[in-house]
Structure formats: C-alpha cells, structure tokens
Write a protein that holds these residues in place. Structure first.
Motif, PDB file in Angstrom:
ATOM      1  N   ALA A 240       0.829  -1.211   0.000  1.00 53.25           N
ATOM      2  CA  ALA A 240       0.000   0.000   0.000  1.00 53.25           C
ATOM      3  C   ALA A 240       0.858   1.254   0.000  1.00 53.25           C
ATOM      4  O   ALA A 240       0.535   2.243  -0.678  1.00 53.25           O
ATOM      5  CB  ALA A 240      -0.929  -0.003   1.215  1.00 53.25           C
ATOM      6  N   SER A 268      -0.888  -0.720   8.863  1.00 54.81           N
ATOM      7  CA  SER A 268      -2.061  -0.640   7.982  1.00 54.81           C
ATOM      8  C   SER A 268      -2.169   0.765   7.410  1.00 54.81           C
ATOM      9  O   SER A 268      -1.996   1.752   8.146  1.00 54.81           O
ATOM     10  CB  SER A 268      -3.327  -0.997   8.755  1.00 54.81           C
ATOM     11  OG  SER A 268      -4.485  -0.780   7.965  1.00 54.81           O
ATOM     12  N   THR A 270      -4.847   3.031   4.820  1.00 51.95           N
ATOM     13  CA  THR A 270      -6.078   3.094   4.039  1.00 51.95           C
ATOM     14  C   THR A 270      -6.114   4.428   3.294  1.00 51.95           C
ATOM     15  O   THR A 270      -5.975   5.494   3.910  1.00 51.95           O
ATOM     16  CB  THR A 270      -7.313   3.003   4.955  1.00 51.95           C
ATOM     17  OG1 THR A 270      -7.268   1.771   5.679  1.00 51.95           O
ATOM     18  CG2 THR A 270      -8.592   3.058   4.128  1.00 51.95           C
ATOM     19  N   ASN A 272      -8.059   7.293   1.456  1.00 54.56           N
ATOM     20  CA  ASN A 272      -9.420   7.822   1.467  1.00 54.56           C
ATOM     21  C   ASN A 272      -9.713   8.739   0.282  1.00 54.56           C
ATOM     22  O   ASN A 272     -10.882   9.027  -0.009  1.00 54.56           O
ATOM     23  CB  ASN A 272      -9.684   8.593   2.767  1.00 54.56           C
ATOM     24  CG  ASN A 272      -9.571   7.691   3.984  1.00 54.56           C
ATOM     25  OD1 ASN A 272     -10.046   6.556   3.967  1.00 54.56           O
ATOM     26  ND2 ASN A 272      -8.916   8.164   5.027  1.00 54.56           N
TER      27      ASN A 272
END
Length: 273
Positions: A240, A268, A270, A272
């Motif tokens: 990622a 982690s 993420t 957006n």
C-alpha cells in the motif's frame, strides 16, 4: 530504525554508566531542572526499586518509574512479533495490556516459544529498562513464562490530535491510529525529484528494506515507516505504501515507536482520497 546490534550494543554497554551519570540525553538534562520529587513520587520510585530487587512483577507505573538500566519484570500481552533471530535465540515483540505498552527488544526465547506467542498471548518478561534515542524498551530480557488463559488484544487509540504535542510520547509503544493525514513529498539529497515514499530514510535502500513516507497534518510534516522486520515486502501495508501518491488523504494504524521523536511502525494504510 534498525539497530546494528553486534556493534551498537557493545558500545552502549561500554558507555551506559557515563551516559546515565553525565546527562548525555535530553531526558536527563530535563530532569536536572525539575523541582524536587514529591513524597508520592519518591514512594512510587522506592516501590519500583523494591519490586525490581526481588524480581516481582511490576505494574506499568512501577516500570515507568524505574531508572534506566534497572532490572525489571513485567507481564503483558503480545500485540505483534517483529522478528526472531535464530542464531541468537532472541525475539523482538510489542506488548500491551489495559495499563500500558512495552517494547521488548532482544528477548531470549526458543523458536518453539516464539511460535506459541500468538496475538493476545500473555507472557512474563524480565530484563533491564533501557532508552534508545527516546524509545523506552526492555533490553537483554528473557521470556520467563507463557501464561495460559488470560489474553488481551488492544484496540488502536486515535492519537492524531496529539501529533506535535508532548502528550503523544505518553502513548509510546501502544497500538495507535492516525486519521486524515496527507501524503507529503519525500526527497533524496542531491535529487530534486519528489517521491511518495523512500526505501530507507534517505532513499539508499531497495525493495525489501524499510519503507519511509512523509505525512502532513495541521501544517506539520512527520516521517512514518513500515518496518520490514515487522511487515515485510509481501504484506498488504508494504504494498500500500509503495502505491501511495503525493497529496492523497490516508489513515494509518501501527505501533507508536519513538526515535528522536515520533517514528511509528505502520501496520495498515487506508487511502481515502
């Protein structure tokens, strides 16, 4: 950042007495200007020393009150295993329970014991309290016992609003999250190109090394990383970060490691927007 243990541990042992006595670190300099300890603080420190001397399990507060290089024994629950060094028979793990969090570096255990330590497993560890460039940890420790039946898995605490404040350090080694960050440019000395991430902090590495990336929040820039021993190049978080683009808004989770300031080990990411 990785510790080159074979060299730096030997050096650290050789100078530890001088560093503690001479106030080489910022924390010891700050302590010299603080007011005299209150009776309550003196009592807490005395309790910590007594527990350490007998090998009794210390509370988190007693552990934090212990002096650097003091013997410590704690019980807490495994949140993540960073690595196992087969040749040395030692492991590095993140630990946390309801009271607080710990980082056990170079903890002696067998491969079988390491394999048994799944997320949430409660263990007893003894060793010595140490400080590495601001990071509070247990060094030269050993796994005393794997405790059955009492498990704990921490939920990440949102510390986004604490970025840039002194209070953030009180969450050191905890499982944390950051929300609404903007991916900021990273640069390499002598190179005008702007990058979304770098292999190693200075761009000197290749795929498989630690991955560093800058984030911006409230006008300030912070450097985060994916520690390759904790999350290697095959993990989702590593991939990622390799896919990040400058200007994206992201949320992150990880462990609040400290190295000359906030230096979280991210597990982690993420995207957006």
């Amino acid at each position: 950042m990785k510790k080159f243990l074979s060299v730096l541990l030997a050096l650290g042992l050789a100078v530890s007495a001088t560093a503690c006595a001479g106030g080489a670190s910022s924390s010891s300099e700050a302590a010299s200007s603080e007011p005299e300890a209150t009776p309550a603080a003196e009592s807490e420190a005395a309790t910590s020393e007594a527990a350490a001397a007998t090998g009794e399990v210390m509370t988190y507060d007693e552990y934090m009150a212990a002096a650097v290089d003091e013997a410590v024994t704690i019980e807490s629950c495994v949140q993540a295993k960073q690595s196992y060094y087969a040749e040395q028979g030692t492991a590095t793990v993140y630990l946390q329970d309801e009271s607080g969090a710990y980082f056990a570096y170079d903890m002696a255990c067998t491969q079988e014991e390491y394999d048994q330590m799944t997320e949430g497993t409660r263990i007893r560890v003894s060793g010595y309290k140490a400080e590495w460039s601001g990071e509070i940890e247990i060094m030269d420790g050993q796994l005393d016992e794997i405790l059955e039946g009492d498990t704990y898995v921490a939920e990440p605490v949102d510390v986004t609003e604490l970025l840039g404040t002194d209070e953030l350090e009180s969450h050191q080694n905890q499982k944390v999250k950051f929300t609404g960050l903007t991916v900021a440019p990273s640069t390499i000395e002598g190179d005008t190109t702007e990058y979304a991430f770098l292999y190693n902090y200075d761009g000197s590495g290749t795929q498989g090394d630690d991955v560093y990336f800058n984030v911006e929040y409230n006008g300030e820039t912070y450097q985060f990383l994916v520690e390759s021993y904790l999350c290697d190049s095959s993990t989702d978080v590593y991939k990622a970060v390799e896919a990040l683009e400058i200007g994206q808004t992201i949320d992150c989770e990880g462990f609040l490691y400290w190295y000359e300031g906030v230096n979280p080990h991210i597990t982690s990411v993420t995207v957006n927007g």
